[in-house]
Design an enzyme around this catalytic site. Structure first.
Site, PDB file in Angstrom:
ATOM      1  N   GLU A  53      31.828  34.023  40.534  1.00 10.97           N
ATOM      2  CA  GLU A  53      31.721  35.275  39.771  1.00 10.97           C
ATOM      3  C   GLU A  53      31.186  35.067  38.354  1.00 10.97           C
ATOM      4  OE1 GLU A  53      35.077  38.134  39.893  1.00 10.97           O
ATOM      5  OE2 GLU A  53      35.057  37.912  37.716  1.00 10.97           O
ATOM      6  N   GLU A  79      38.937  45.619  49.100  1.00 12.27           N
ATOM      7  CA  GLU A  79      40.032  44.899  48.435  1.00 12.27           C
ATOM      8  C   GLU A  79      41.395  45.567  48.612  1.00 12.27           C
ATOM      9  OE1 GLU A  79      39.262  42.243  45.149  1.00 12.27           O
ATOM     10  OE2 GLU A  79      40.118  43.797  43.870  1.00 12.27           O
ATOM     11  N   LYS A 108      44.589  45.883  46.675  1.00 16.38           N
ATOM     12  CA  LYS A 108      44.897  45.700  45.242  1.00 16.38           C
ATOM     13  C   LYS A 108      45.891  46.763  44.804  1.00 16.38           C
ATOM     14  CE  LYS A 108      42.061  45.864  40.955  1.00 16.38           C
ATOM     15  NZ  LYS A 108      40.712  46.130  40.425  1.00 16.38           N
ATOM     16  N   LYS A 110      41.786  36.564  46.460  1.00 11.53           N
ATOM     17  CA  LYS A 110      41.383  37.007  45.124  1.00 11.53           C
ATOM     18  C   LYS A 110      42.468  36.576  44.155  1.00 11.53           C
ATOM     19  CE  LYS A 110      38.251  39.301  42.946  1.00 11.53           C
ATOM     20  NZ  LYS A 110      38.467  40.686  42.576  1.00 11.53           N
ATOM     21  N   GLU A 123      30.361  43.472  42.018  1.00 11.40           N
ATOM     22  CA  GLU A 123      31.813  43.660  42.007  1.00 11.40           C
ATOM     23  C   GLU A 123      32.245  44.659  40.929  1.00 11.40           C
ATOM     24  OE1 GLU A 123      32.463  38.803  42.438  1.00 11.40           O
ATOM     25  OE2 GLU A 123      33.708  39.966  41.095  1.00 11.40           O
ATOM     26  N   SER A 124      33.200  45.488  41.266  1.00 13.82           N
ATOM     27  CA  SER A 124      33.914  46.367  40.321  1.00 13.82           C
ATOM     28  C   SER A 124      33.141  47.638  39.958  1.00 13.82           C
ATOM     29  CB  SER A 124      34.260  45.659  39.004  1.00 13.82           C
ATOM     30  OG  SER A 124      34.908  44.446  39.229  1.00 13.82           O
ATOM     31  N   ASN A 150      30.090  40.522  38.320  1.00 13.18           N
ATOM     32  CA  ASN A 150      31.190  41.432  38.002  1.00 13.18           C
ATOM     33  C   ASN A 150      30.724  42.461  36.965  1.00 13.18           C
ATOM     34  OD1 ASN A 150      33.597  42.731  37.729  1.00 13.18           O
ATOM     35  ND2 ASN A 150      34.822  40.900  37.361  1.00 13.18           N
TER      36      ASN A 150
HETATM   37  O1  LIG Z   1      40.626  45.012  37.669  1.00 13.12           O
HETATM   38  C1  LIG Z   1      40.917  44.631  36.526  1.00 13.12           C
HETATM   39  O2  LIG Z   1      41.402  45.374  35.650  1.00 13.12           O
HETATM   40  C2  LIG Z   1      40.727  43.193  36.119  1.00 13.12           C
HETATM   41  C3  LIG Z   1      41.134  42.778  34.862  1.00 13.12           C
HETATM   42  C4  LIG Z   1      41.001  41.444  34.494  1.00 13.12           C
HETATM   43  C5  LIG Z   1      40.451  40.533  35.359  1.00 13.12           C
HETATM   44  C6  LIG Z   1      40.025  40.934  36.624  1.00 13.12           C
HETATM   45  C7  LIG Z   1      40.159  42.253  37.002  1.00 13.12           C
HETATM   46  N1  LIG Z   1      39.775  42.677  38.252  1.00 13.12           N
HETATM   47  C8  LIG Z   1      39.452  41.786  39.308  1.00 13.12           C
HETATM   48  C9  LIG Z   1      38.308  42.241  40.096  1.00 13.12           C
HETATM   49  O3  LIG Z   1      37.364  41.508  40.166  1.00 13.12           O
HETATM   50  C10 LIG Z   1      38.377  43.549  40.824  1.00 13.12           C
HETATM   51  O4  LIG Z   1      39.628  43.661  41.435  1.00 13.12           O
HETATM   52  C11 LIG Z   1      37.304  43.735  41.894  1.00 13.12           C
HETATM   53  O5  LIG Z   1      36.046  43.419  41.451  1.00 13.12           O
HETATM   54  C12 LIG Z   1      37.336  45.212  42.365  1.00 13.12           C
HETATM   55  O6  LIG Z   1      37.094  46.038  41.255  1.00 13.12           O
HETATM   56  P1  LIG Z   1      37.389  47.611  41.330  1.00 13.12           P
HETATM   57  O7  LIG Z   1      36.644  48.148  42.511  1.00 13.12           O
HETATM   58  O8  LIG Z   1      36.875  48.163  40.049  1.00 13.12           O
HETATM   59  O9  LIG Z   1      38.852  47.748  41.504  1.00 13.12           O
END
Ligand SMILES: O=C(O)c1ccccc1NCC(=O)[C@H](O)[C@H](O)COP(=O)(O)O
Length: 257
Positions: free
Chosen positions: A165, A54, A56, A116, A216-217, A186
């Site tokens: 998601e 990503e 970001k 995204k 994800e995340s 997620n």
């Molecule tokens: O990333 C956040 O804080 C967030 C808050 C509210 C809604 C969505 C959010 N993130 C979007 C995502 O899905 C992430 O950018 C993506 O899964 C990557 O996650 P990470 O590796 O933890 O940055």
């Protein structure tokens, strides 16, 4: 809740965008529809956990994540590191993303691209195609089953894959009933921002085997990758883990092992 604020902002933004370019004019611009790069197939590889990397800059949970943020430079490293797909944040207010980032990255790579953003209207599905996306994100927490069905239908018409998601069983049932093929679990609770890979562990057994499963995340280490691969996950979506790395290429190699 942050999601309500994001959606409220999005509604205003889409209304402005529609004022500048009506839905019918936007659709006219899509006169020659290109087939998408195969986002789905690129995520499902035998015995391999594939990566959606990503782009970001910031997030509601962490604020600015990467100070020296250059989307094209990041895309170049991702491309050199042979990630299977890229995800480009286009939401402007809370993630400091931009539609232009997606347009620019599209010109420099043939890698499948996920837009995204927070899709709440059909207009944004067409717009995503025009920006050069191959896939869009549909978030079950902010969409009804009917909307999920409608947006997937339009996406198929214009040539886009959909990543659906979910964060809990109820949302999972909804996306499966809506016919979702690529399911994103997620790990982040969007109310508390807590992330735990246990979310994927808990939900994965309820996802039919023929689906593509994306975790994800909150994925940061080689151990996280091994844990998810053992669960049967096909792909991971990683933002922050790469954005905080000084050497992104090295971080990708480390996670791949
Ligand atoms: O990333 C956040 O804080 C967030 C808050 C509210 C809604 C969505 C959010 N993130 C979007 C995502 O899905 C992430 O950018 C993506 O899964 C990557 O996650 P990470 O590796 O933890 O940055």
């Amino acid at each position: 809740m942050i999601l309500d604020k994001i959606v409220a902002h999005k509604k205003k933004k889409v209304a402005e965008e529609k004022h500048q370019l009506s839905l019918s004019k936007l659709v006219e611009k899509l006169d020659c529809i290109q087939p998408p790069r195969n986002f789905k197939n690129s995520l499902k590889k035998e015995n391999q956990l594939t990566i959606i990397a990503e782009i970001k800059k910031a997030s509601p949970s962490k604020g600015v994540i990467r100070q020296s943020f250059d989307p094209l430079e990041i895309a170049e490293v991702y491309e050199e590191s042979c990630v299977e797909a890229m995800s480009v944040l286009t939401e402007d207010k809370f993630f400091q993303g931009s539609d232009d980032y997606l347009k620019q990255v599209r010109k420099t790579t043939s890698c499948p691209l996920l837009r995204k953003d927070f899709i709440i209207e059909a207009y944004q599905v067409y717009q995503s195609k025009l920006l050069g996306a191959d896939a869009i994100l549909l978030i079950a927490a902010i969409l009804t089953k009917q909307q999920l069905i409608e947006f997937q239908r339009i996406a198929e018409q214009v040539g886009l894959y959909c990543l659906l998601e979910v964060h809990n069983e109820e949302e999972l049932d909804k996306v499966l009933e809506a016919g979702g093929e690529i399911i994103g679990i997620n790990n982040r609770n969007l109310k508390t921002f807590e992330t735990t890979l246990k979310t994927t562990e808990k939900l994965i057994s309820s996802v039919p085997k023929n689906k593509v499963i994306v975790s994800e995340s909150g994925i940061h280490t080689r151990e996280d990758m091994q844990f998810l691969q053992k669960l049967g996950v096909n792909a991971v979506l990683i933002g922050e883990g790469f954005m905080v790395a000084e050497d992104i290429g090295k971080k990708i190699r480390e996670l791949r092992g």
